[in-house]
Motif scaffolding. Structure first.
Motif, mmCIF file in Angstrom:
data_model
loop_
_atom_site.group_PDB
_atom_site.id
_atom_site.type_symbol
_atom_site.label_atom_id
_atom_site.label_comp_id
_atom_site.label_asym_id
_atom_site.label_seq_id
_atom_site.Cartn_x
_atom_site.Cartn_y
_atom_site.Cartn_z
ATOM 1 N N ASP A 8 0.804 -1.212 0.000
ATOM 2 C CA ASP A 8 0.000 0.000 0.000
ATOM 3 C C ASP A 8 0.845 1.274 0.000
ATOM 4 O O ASP A 8 0.365 2.329 -0.385
ATOM 5 N N VAL A 9 2.126 1.213 0.371
ATOM 6 C CA VAL A 9 2.993 2.391 0.277
ATOM 7 C C VAL A 9 3.196 2.749 -1.191
ATOM 8 O O VAL A 9 3.085 3.910 -1.583
ATOM 9 N N ARG A 10 3.497 1.759 -2.018
ATOM 10 C CA ARG A 10 3.650 1.993 -3.454
ATOM 11 C C ARG A 10 2.332 2.472 -4.047
ATOM 12 O O ARG A 10 2.291 3.397 -4.843
ATOM 13 N N GLU A 11 1.246 1.833 -3.640
ATOM 14 C CA GLU A 11 -0.072 2.217 -4.164
ATOM 15 C C GLU A 11 -0.445 3.639 -3.760
ATOM 16 O O GLU A 11 -1.021 4.380 -4.555
ATOM 17 N N LEU A 12 -0.119 4.051 -2.534
ATOM 18 C CA LEU A 12 -0.400 5.417 -2.098
ATOM 19 C C LEU A 12 0.394 6.421 -2.927
ATOM 20 O O LEU A 12 -0.149 7.424 -3.393
ATOM 21 N N VAL A 17 0.504 10.546 -7.273
ATOM 22 C CA VAL A 17 1.076 11.003 -8.537
ATOM 23 C C VAL A 17 0.008 11.039 -9.630
ATOM 24 O O VAL A 17 -0.051 11.986 -10.415
ATOM 25 N N LEU A 18 -0.849 10.025 -9.677
ATOM 26 C CA LEU A 18 -1.906 9.990 -10.696
ATOM 27 C C LEU A 18 -2.821 11.216 -10.594
ATOM 28 O O LEU A 18 -3.337 11.685 -11.609
ATOM 29 N N VAL A 29 5.389 3.407 -10.899
ATOM 30 C CA VAL A 29 5.976 3.507 -9.567
ATOM 31 C C VAL A 29 6.526 2.129 -9.217
ATOM 32 O O VAL A 29 5.790 1.154 -9.226
ATOM 33 N N THR A 30 7.818 2.070 -8.963
ATOM 34 C CA THR A 30 8.450 0.809 -8.595
ATOM 35 C C THR A 30 9.193 0.982 -7.282
ATOM 36 O O THR A 30 9.539 2.092 -6.887
ATOM 37 N N VAL A 31 9.423 -0.136 -6.616
ATOM 38 C CA VAL A 31 10.147 -0.143 -5.349
ATOM 39 C C VAL A 31 11.491 -0.809 -5.573
ATOM 40 O O VAL A 31 11.569 -1.878 -6.173
#
Length: 70
Positions: A8-12, A17-18, A29-31
């Protein structure tokens, strides 16, 4: 470092950004995990770069014109 950061950090980050860009299909967005840090890499369309960051002073590192690391 430890385990993978929560999804959910990446999703947030992607959600935020979107909401700023005109070309949402170009957003990636990648980790990346390193020994010292968890890095969220944000890629946006060239015309949307200024909407996501306002200047280099607001980023910790500018990798290339196409890949901004915040």
């Amino acid at each position: 470092m430890g385990a993978e950061p929560p999804k959910d950090v990446r999703e947030l980050c992607e959600y935020l950004v979107l909401g700023l860009v005109d070309e949402p299909d170009a957003v990636e967005v990648t980790v990346e995990m390193t020994a010292d840090a968890i890095v969220l890499r944000i890629v946006v369309a060239p015309d949307d770069r200024g909407k996501v960051i306002r200047s280099e002073e607001h980023t910790s590192e500018l990798q290339s014109p196409d890949h901004l690391v915040c």
